[in-house]
Scaffold this motif. Structure first.
Motif, PDB file in Angstrom:
ATOM      1  N   GLU A 199       4.223  -3.944  -4.617  1.00 15.91           N
ATOM      2  CA  GLU A 199       4.592  -2.812  -5.459  1.00 15.91           C
ATOM      3  C   GLU A 199       3.513  -1.725  -5.411  1.00 15.91           C
ATOM      4  N   GLY A 200       3.964  -0.473  -5.283  1.00 16.05           N
ATOM      5  CA  GLY A 200       3.051   0.659  -5.249  1.00 16.05           C
ATOM      6  C   GLY A 200       2.541   1.019  -3.867  1.00 16.05           C
ATOM      7  N   TRP A 201       2.994   0.301  -2.858  1.00 16.10           N
ATOM      8  CA  TRP A 201       2.558   0.553  -1.485  1.00 16.10           C
ATOM      9  C   TRP A 201       3.756   0.869  -0.613  1.00 16.10           C
ATOM     10  N   GLU A 202       3.528   1.581   0.496  1.00  9.13           N
ATOM     11  CA  GLU A 202       4.589   1.841   1.460  1.00  9.13           C
ATOM     12  C   GLU A 202       4.076   1.618   2.865  1.00  9.13           C
ATOM     13  N   ASP A 243      -1.156   3.376  -0.166  1.00  6.34           N
ATOM     14  CA  ASP A 243      -0.818   3.634  -1.562  1.00  6.34           C
ATOM     15  C   ASP A 243       0.231   4.740  -1.582  1.00  6.34           C
ATOM     16  N   GLU A 244       1.401   4.461  -2.172  1.00 14.72           N
ATOM     17  CA  GLU A 244       2.499   5.427  -2.145  1.00 14.72           C
ATOM     18  C   GLU A 244       2.228   6.671  -2.981  1.00 14.72           C
ATOM     19  N   ASP A 245       1.229   6.642  -3.847  1.00 13.70           N
ATOM     20  CA  ASP A 245       0.930   7.784  -4.706  1.00 13.70           C
ATOM     21  C   ASP A 245      -0.119   8.723  -4.115  1.00 13.70           C
ATOM     22  N   GLU A 246      -0.642   8.387  -2.938  1.00 14.68           N
ATOM     23  CA  GLU A 246      -1.672   9.218  -2.319  1.00 14.68           C
ATOM     24  C   GLU A 246      -1.161   9.822  -1.025  1.00 14.68           C
TER      25      GLU A 246
END
Length: 154
Positions: free
Chosen positions: A65-68, A145-148
């Motif tokens: 979760e939170g990674w792509e 990290d999907e948020d960066e």
């Protein structure tokens, strides 16, 4: 939409030019300067990164979760370089064609040739310099990290 990935690699991404449009790129990939093959070079002018292209092949949520997971085809013309950059996760790569001197800020450079795999740890500043006689093609897969932003340039 189905794209034959083997054909894509055999034709240096040209076969997918019509199939992969700008709309297919995620906001993460667009923010990182990735283009579909039809959009041409990553930069313009006469600098060391001119003609470098980064083509998004696929992007999927990671099991964590939170990674792509993002996969790209990077092409670097003779005597050009990717430019110093890092990623917010690991890069696992393979030299499809060509010769690269992978320079690092915190460790010795390594020479990579056609058929060589490579691994770049999260946050490591690096620069791929084409030292061969042909346009280098690198297949790079990132778990980030999907948020960066996928790429931070220096």
């Amino acid at each position: 939409m189905t794209i034959d990935r083997r054909s894509l690699l055999r034709t240096s991404g040209v076969a997918a030019a019509g199939a992969l449009g700008a709309a297919a790129l995620s906001s993460t990939a667009r923010a990182a300067g990735f283009t579909a093959p039809a959009h041409g070079p990553h930069s313009t002018g006469s600098g060391p990164t001119d003609g470098v292209t980064r083509t998004l092949l696929q992007e999927h949520p990671s099991p964590a979760e939170g990674w792509e997971t993002v996969q790209t085809l990077v092409q670097i013309p003779r005597h050009k370089e990717s430019g110093r950059h890092s990623h917010p996760g690991v890069e696992v790569g393979y030299i499809v064609r060509g010769d690269v001197l992978m320079k690092f800020d915190d460790r010795p450079s390594i020479r990579l040739r056609t058929g060589d795999p490579f691994f770049i740890p999260s946050g490591t500043i690096h620069n791929a310099v084409n030292v061969g006689k042909v346009t280098t093609m690198m297949l790079s897969t990132y778990v980030v990290d999907e948020d960066e932003s996928l790429v931070t340039t220096y």
